[in-house]
Write an enzyme that holds these catalytic residues in place. Structure first.
Site, mmCIF file in Angstrom:
data_model
loop_
_atom_site.group_PDB
_atom_site.id
_atom_site.type_symbol
_atom_site.label_atom_id
_atom_site.label_comp_id
_atom_site.label_asym_id
_atom_site.label_seq_id
_atom_site.Cartn_x
_atom_site.Cartn_y
_atom_site.Cartn_z
ATOM 1 N N TYR A 105 -8.451 13.713 34.252
ATOM 2 C CA TYR A 105 -9.660 14.523 34.409
ATOM 3 C C TYR A 105 -9.837 15.346 33.148
ATOM 4 O O TYR A 105 -8.890 16.005 32.697
ATOM 5 C CB TYR A 105 -9.548 15.439 35.632
ATOM 6 C CG TYR A 105 -10.777 16.314 35.828
ATOM 7 C CD1 TYR A 105 -12.002 15.764 36.183
ATOM 8 C CD2 TYR A 105 -10.700 17.697 35.647
ATOM 9 C CE1 TYR A 105 -13.125 16.566 36.356
ATOM 10 C CE2 TYR A 105 -11.821 18.502 35.823
ATOM 11 C CZ TYR A 105 -13.026 17.933 36.174
ATOM 12 O OH TYR A 105 -14.141 18.731 36.350
ATOM 13 N N ASP A 114 -5.522 16.336 25.582
ATOM 14 C CA ASP A 114 -6.126 17.300 26.510
ATOM 15 C C ASP A 114 -5.008 18.124 27.133
ATOM 16 O O ASP A 114 -4.351 17.711 28.084
ATOM 17 C CB ASP A 114 -6.951 16.578 27.580
ATOM 18 C CG ASP A 114 -7.707 17.573 28.459
ATOM 19 O OD1 ASP A 114 -7.441 18.786 28.352
ATOM 20 O OD2 ASP A 114 -8.558 17.134 29.260
ATOM 21 N N LYS A 149 -7.421 27.077 30.819
ATOM 22 C CA LYS A 149 -6.520 27.607 31.845
ATOM 23 C C LYS A 149 -5.592 28.716 31.324
ATOM 24 O O LYS A 149 -6.045 29.846 31.181
ATOM 25 C CB LYS A 149 -5.794 26.453 32.522
ATOM 26 C CG LYS A 149 -6.845 25.563 33.226
ATOM 27 C CD LYS A 149 -6.344 24.483 34.140
ATOM 28 C CE LYS A 149 -7.530 23.852 34.863
ATOM 29 N NZ LYS A 149 -7.688 22.425 34.706
HETATM 30 C C1 LIG Z 1 -9.106 21.722 34.452
HETATM 31 C C2 LIG Z 1 -9.143 20.664 33.394
HETATM 32 C C3 LIG Z 1 -10.275 20.467 32.582
HETATM 33 C C4 LIG Z 1 -11.573 21.176 32.834
HETATM 34 O O1 LIG Z 1 -11.472 22.541 32.679
HETATM 35 P P1 LIG Z 1 -12.573 23.487 33.406
HETATM 36 O O2 LIG Z 1 -12.241 24.845 32.879
HETATM 37 O O3 LIG Z 1 -12.376 23.312 34.859
HETATM 38 O O4 LIG Z 1 -13.894 23.013 32.950
HETATM 39 C C5 LIG Z 1 -10.183 19.567 31.544
HETATM 40 N N1 LIG Z 1 -9.050 18.871 31.310
HETATM 41 C C6 LIG Z 1 -7.962 19.015 32.084
HETATM 42 C C7 LIG Z 1 -6.726 18.238 31.767
HETATM 43 C C8 LIG Z 1 -7.978 19.891 33.170
HETATM 44 O O5 LIG Z 1 -6.922 19.991 33.976
#
Ligand SMILES: *Cc1c(COP(=O)(O)O)cnc(C)c1O
Length: 438
Positions: free
Chosen positions: A148, A243, A271
């Site tokens: 994701y 990511d 995060k």
């Molecule tokens: C949570 C997440 C995102 C998206 O971040 P948001 O702040 O929710 O838009 C992108 N990449 C990874 C790996 C994530 O866990």
């Protein structure tokens, strides 16, 4: 002690919210659709615990989806936010906390030669992908099923059944032409990647990959997979986007891609580096990053980007990180893993698998090892839902979906897990028993 959660106040608020917010929530997984029932509404959080609007306490094993590395409302972070707020909430102009947080991040992750702050992980990855296309002049992006990367159109793609290159939209409202440039392969499958690069290498701008799969439960990279990602991409002149929105500063004080064998050109963060405030960041090699506006032709902007309160929370969080914090996280995370595995054995829950990387745990009612989204997808969702609700009723808040990561925070101490043992064990007993409540 067991009391059906949520209590009456949460139920009333859920009813009211549903009349004005879509599905009663602002992000779908919060709705409890994946486990059934009504979501708990929280009033406050402190350290390892969340308190709901009915006055019930829960051990927090979600941590706002991994953002709360230090637990809920860490006093230093709250103090920094409060102090910053008194000086003005936003300027829409440069302010010192932005480069201070960037410097702090670069000290821990020197490969981020230049950075740009945005307000979410979604924006960070979306912008990094745009930049990779701008830098290479190529159209295609490779992602892995079960990965994701936020909800930008081009990344809401799933693997098509035919050619590896024919992806399908994973959401209504996304035109097939947009995901047509996204290729979806299986995680931990270097052969499929080699095959793709052999056929289409010259049209691939970037591979975007989570160094540890964290959005299909937890899926650790198999030996050689991440090495293959970087060597195949770089041989074809494609970029690698690590990511690290979850893993950055969670698994160690910095980024993890290098130590796991992945050489990245661009890295996305979010995060943890926002310390509980809305933040994303992308950065990497200077020659690539300097293509971003105002220096280059790749446009990207944000009214509230580099928001002072978010920068302050991020700085205060990163200032707290020390080897001792990661040692404590490792200790409580392995303690939680052992408790789960042992209780599952004692309760006769089989198959049952915990995949753990540091303070990220994937709890699967499926046989291990979990290598990709197909293995993860075999988890028994009904069992997970019973596990979730029995634990919730006994004061443990787990992710309300079978395919999300369980996060341990640095505020969780051994005695908190000891106290949660009965709830976890009851959860596993309920998982095994069919026809239990819900
Ligand atoms: C949570 C997440 C995102 C998206 O971040 P948001 O702040 O929710 O838009 C992108 N990449 C990874 C790996 C994530 O866990």
């Amino acid at each position: 002690m067991s009391r059906p959660s949520p209590g009456p106040v949460s139920r009333r608020l859920a009813h009211r919210a549903a009349r004005v917010l879509v599905g009663g929530v602002d992000s779908p997984v919060r709705s409890f659709r994946a486990v059934g029932g009504t979501p708990v509404f929280f009033a406050r959080g402190r350290g390892a615990y969340l308190f709901d609007v009915d006055g019930r306490r829960y051990l927090d094993l979600v941590g706002s989806w991994g953002a709360n590395l230090l637990g809920n409302a860490p006093p230093d972070v709250v103090r920094a936010v409060r102090k910053t707020a008194l000086r003005g909430l936003t300027f829409g102009a440069p302010s010192p906390l932005e480069h201070e947080l960037a410097e702090r991040i670069r000290r821990a992750a020197p490969e981020l030669e230049r950075l740009r702050f945005v307000s979410s992980g979604t924006e960070a990855v979306m912008s990094a992908v745009r930049l990779a296309r701008g830098f290479t002049g190529r159209p295609k992006v490779v992602k892995f099923a079960g990965g994701y990367h936020g909800h930008s159109d081009g990344l809401l793609a799933r693997a098509g059944s035919g050619l590896a290159t024919a992806s399908l939209p994973d959401s209504a409202g996304v035109p097939p032409t947009i995901v047509g440039e996204t290729v979806v392969l299986s995680y931990n499958d270097p052969e499929a990647l080699a095959d793709l690069f052999g056929r289409h290498g010259r049209s691939i701008a970037a591979v975007v990959v989570e160094p540890v799969g964290g959005n299909m439960g937890v899926v650790p990279p198999r030996p050689g997979f991440l090495e293959a990602v970087s060597s195949l991409a770089h041989r074809s002149g494609s970029l690698v986007i690590a990511d690290e929105v979850i893993t950055g500063f969670r698994l160690r004080n910095g980024t993890v891609h290098d130590s796991l064998g992945l050489t990245a050109d661009l890295v996305t963060l979010g995060k943890v580096v926002g310390g509980g405030m809305p933040v994303g960041a992308y950065g990497g090699r200077r020659e690539v990053m300097e293509l971003v506006a105002p220096l280059g032709p790749v446009y990207q902007a944000g009214t509230l980007s580099g928001h002072p309160l978010a920068m302050a929370a991020g700085l205060a969080t990163l200032d707290r990180l020390s080897p001792a914090v990661y040692r404590a996280l490792e200790r409580s995370s392995s303690d939680l893993e052992e408790r789960l595995v042992r209780s599952a054995e004692e309760e006769g829950v089989d198959p049952f698998t915990v995949e753990r990387v540091g303070s990220m745990l994937g709890v699967f009612f499926a046989p291990g090892p979990i290598r990709d989204d197909r293995d993860a997808g075999r988890t028994d969702r009904a069992q997970y839902a019973r596990f979730f609700h029995a634990a919730l009723d006994r004061g443990v808040y787990l992710p309300p979906s079978a395919l999300e990561t369980t996060f341990v925070s640095a505020a969780i101490r051994p005695e908190d897990l000891e106290r949660a043992q009965g709830a976890l064990r009851s959860g596993l007993r309920a998982a095994r028993r069919r026809g239990a409540r819900r």
